[in-house]
Design an enzyme around this catalytic site. Structure first.
Site, PDB file in Angstrom:
ATOM      1  N   GLU A 167      12.692  -5.780   9.520  1.00 21.98           N
ATOM      2  CA  GLU A 167      13.539  -5.080  10.497  1.00 21.98           C
ATOM      3  C   GLU A 167      15.032  -5.219  10.199  1.00 21.98           C
ATOM      4  O   GLU A 167      15.793  -5.769  11.009  1.00 21.98           O
ATOM      5  CB  GLU A 167      13.257  -5.604  11.908  1.00 21.98           C
ATOM      6  CG  GLU A 167      11.804  -5.500  12.323  1.00 21.98           C
ATOM      7  CD  GLU A 167      11.564  -5.844  13.788  1.00 21.98           C
ATOM      8  OE1 GLU A 167      12.478  -6.396  14.432  1.00 21.98           O
ATOM      9  OE2 GLU A 167      10.469  -5.543  14.290  1.00 21.98           O
ATOM     10  N   GLU A 366       3.445  -5.147  12.485  1.00 22.35           N
ATOM     11  CA  GLU A 366       3.582  -5.822  13.776  1.00 22.35           C
ATOM     12  C   GLU A 366       3.279  -4.823  14.876  1.00 22.35           C
ATOM     13  O   GLU A 366       3.676  -3.658  14.797  1.00 22.35           O
ATOM     14  CB  GLU A 366       5.014  -6.329  14.034  1.00 22.35           C
ATOM     15  CG  GLU A 366       5.400  -7.579  13.312  1.00 22.35           C
ATOM     16  CD  GLU A 366       6.824  -8.053  13.655  1.00 22.35           C
ATOM     17  OE1 GLU A 366       7.276  -7.858  14.807  1.00 22.35           O
ATOM     18  OE2 GLU A 366       7.472  -8.612  12.761  1.00 22.35           O
TER      19      GLU A 366
HETATM   20  C1  BG6 Z   1       9.993  -8.184  16.111  1.00 21.15           C
HETATM   21  C2  BG6 Z   1      10.406  -9.301  15.210  1.00 21.15           C
HETATM   22  O1  BG6 Z   1      11.120  -7.467  16.429  1.00 21.15           O
HETATM   23  O2  BG6 Z   1       9.462  -8.455  17.349  1.00 21.15           O
HETATM   24  C3  BG6 Z   1       9.987 -10.686  15.675  1.00 21.15           C
HETATM   25  O3  BG6 Z   1      10.043  -9.105  13.874  1.00 21.15           O
HETATM   26  C4  BG6 Z   1      10.037 -10.774  17.175  1.00 21.15           C
HETATM   27  O4  BG6 Z   1      10.797 -11.633  15.043  1.00 21.15           O
HETATM   28  C5  BG6 Z   1       9.066  -9.745  17.753  1.00 21.15           C
HETATM   29  O5  BG6 Z   1       9.795 -12.050  17.664  1.00 21.15           O
HETATM   30  C6  BG6 Z   1       8.936  -9.737  19.261  1.00 21.15           C
HETATM   31  O6  BG6 Z   1      10.165  -9.512  19.874  1.00 21.15           O
HETATM   32  P1  BG6 Z   1      10.852 -10.585  20.813  1.00 21.15           P
HETATM   33  O7  BG6 Z   1      12.282 -10.183  20.857  1.00 21.15           O
HETATM   34  O8  BG6 Z   1      10.187 -10.469  22.140  1.00 21.15           O
HETATM   35  O9  BG6 Z   1      10.645 -11.903  20.171  1.00 21.15           O
END
Ligand code: BG6
Length: 465
Positions: A167, A366
């Site tokens: 990202e 993800e």
């Molecule tokens: C993604 C990232 O944006 O989402 C992670 O690659 C992150 O590092 C995940 O933890 C979930 O988002 P957040 O901000 O709730 O941790």
């Protein structure tokens, strides 16, 4: 027989990152990155003042964790190497403790039939480099190339899937526009330069990897947020959505996959007189060194309407000068994270990659659902009954399946995340994992209902309903 059957060899697993899971122990030789530094400076910014030094103690418990991954159906797993652990000082010397840790971790995964996917940068700029400007400084690009080559030499015989960034738009947005990453500036000129240097670094490292005789692949992981206009028949809304798409998706997607920059974005940045500093040959290098494989992180859509609110001149220029966010009536929300859940978005992304990006091989790197106070769903046997997560995954997988049926070259599905981990400023507020972590009990691990369910999906290479 299962109704939703996935292609043979489909990658089932999850993603995590070094800084969110490893933690620090005395004598590990790790230096500070921007998160360690920011926490020391302003701990109150972090949820419940929990910092990055503890996280989920993966540094100590990776062997147990690999067994839990097996029990939850993983055949692949992504993590990242921490640059500040591997090369802690400006002398460029490798930290032998770090080499031992990553060697053992990757070997353990492989011995248990889980292929490690390794990302080189997950928001964790070493502080020594941030002090000289971080991604703003071209010297960081060269230091990153050296670091990446070191990783290929050390682990490239076993790691066959590499990623240059996770990202990369997020350090731009968080660090230089919306203040949720260090150095927490609001500065469009810096944002543009940081984005450009990240891309240049990615292309240089792709070139280096392809020059080695290692027989793996190298890609990038992008968070794609499909931009939907409020009204598809309104030219002004459609234009606003296109601009948002250029800022937040195509800014990295086009150069990474096609080697070009979106014209809408170049026009805006040129008008603002904020084109990044570059050297002769940079654009050719980016054009000629595109990714082998694309990782797609999908959490939420972006809904956009034509600009109606007044421009905030104090902050300007900002991407939001060109559009307003739009809240779709009746939208489904994840109330804890404040993100809309729109399952079809995952299909729209995959269809777009098939039609407009040469159907490059890709995977969902993800997707996930963070829930606050998840311990309240723990049953009398200590298991988190997270049926909502199972539904969330199924609802997305049906669309992934449809996209594959239509010809998308999607090779796998990774959840965020394996075990509950430390989420930046949100620390341990929202839990995302297949495996629960009990922070009050020395980070003890327990597989959730979703982790057990995921094992059946992986074993059957699909699911029934
Ligand atoms: C993604 C990232 O944006 O989402 C992670 O690659 C992150 O590092 C995940 O933890 C979930 O988002 P957040 O901000 O709730 O941790």
């Amino acid at each position: 027989m299962v109704k939703y059957k996935f292609p043979d060899g489909f990658w089932w697993g999850s993603a995590a990152s070094g800084p969110q899971t490893e933690g620090r122990v005395k004598g590990d030789g790790k230096a500070d990155n921007i998160w360690d530094h920011w926490y020391k400076k302003e701990p109150e910014k972090f949820f419940n003042q929990v910092g990055p030094q503890n996280t989920s103690k993966v540094y100590q418990s990776y062997k147990e964790d690999v067994q839990l991954m097996k029990k939850s159906g993983h055949n692949t797993f992504r993590t990242s190497i921490q640059w500040s652990r591997l090369i802690p000082n400006s002398d460029g010397k490798v930290n032998s403790e770090a080499v031992k840790f990553y060697d053992d971790y990757f070997n353990e995964l492989l011995e248990n039939g889980i292929e490690p996917f390794v990302n080189l940068f997950h928001f964790d700029m070493p502080m020594r480099l941030q002090e000289m400007g971080g991604w703003l400084n071209r010297e960081t690009v060269e230091a990153y190339v050296h670091y990446a080559e070191t990783c290929f030499e050390l682990f490239g015989d076993r790691v066959k899937k590499w990623f240059t960034h996770n990202e990369p738009i997020v350090p731009v947005e968080g660090g230089y526009l919306y203040q949720f990453h260090y150095p927490s500036e609001v500065n469009m000129k810096h944002a543009v330069q940081v984005g450009f240097n990240e891309l240049l670094a990615s292309a240089k490292v792709i070139q280096k990897y392809h020059e080695t005789n290692l027989d793996g692949e190298i890609g990038i992981i992008l968070n794609l947020t499909p931009s939907y206009p409020r009204d598809e028949n309104s030219p002004a809304d459609v234009k606003a959505a296109k601009i948002a798409d250029a800022f937040f998706n195509r800014s990295f997607l086009d150069p990474s996959v096609k080697g070009t920059f979106p014209k809408e974005l170049v026009e805006i940045v040129t008008e603002l007189n904020m084109l990044p500093e570059m050297e002769e040959g940079d654009l050719t290098l980016i054009e000629e060194n595109t990714v082998d494989l694309l990782g797609i992180n999908y959490y939420q859509p972006r809904r956009v309407k034509a600009k109606e609110s007044a421009k905030n001149n104090e902050m300007a220029p900002m991407p939001d000068d060109y559009f307003d966010d739009y809240e779709k009536p009746g939208r489904k929300m994840n109330p804890y994270r404040g993100w809309e859940i729109y399952e079809k978005g995952i299909y729209d992304i995959l269809a777009n990659i098939r039609k407009n990006y040469g159907n490059i091989q890709c995977f969902i790197s993800e997707n996930g659902m963070g829930v606050e106070g998840e311990e309240r769903f723990t049953d009398e046997n200590g298991k988190v009954q997270d049926d909502y997560r199972i539904d969330f995954i199924k609802d997305h997988l049906r669309y992934v399946h449809q996209a594959i049926q239509e010809g998308t070259n999607c090779l796998g599905y990774h959840m965020w995340t394996c075990m509950d981990n430390w989420s930046w400023l949100n620390a341990y507020k929202n839990r995302y994992g297949f495996i629960a972590i009990d922070l009050d009990n020395n980070a003890a691990r327990t597989i959730k209902k979703s982790g057990e369910w995921f094992k059946t999906v992986s074993d059957n290479n699909g699911f029934e309903d």
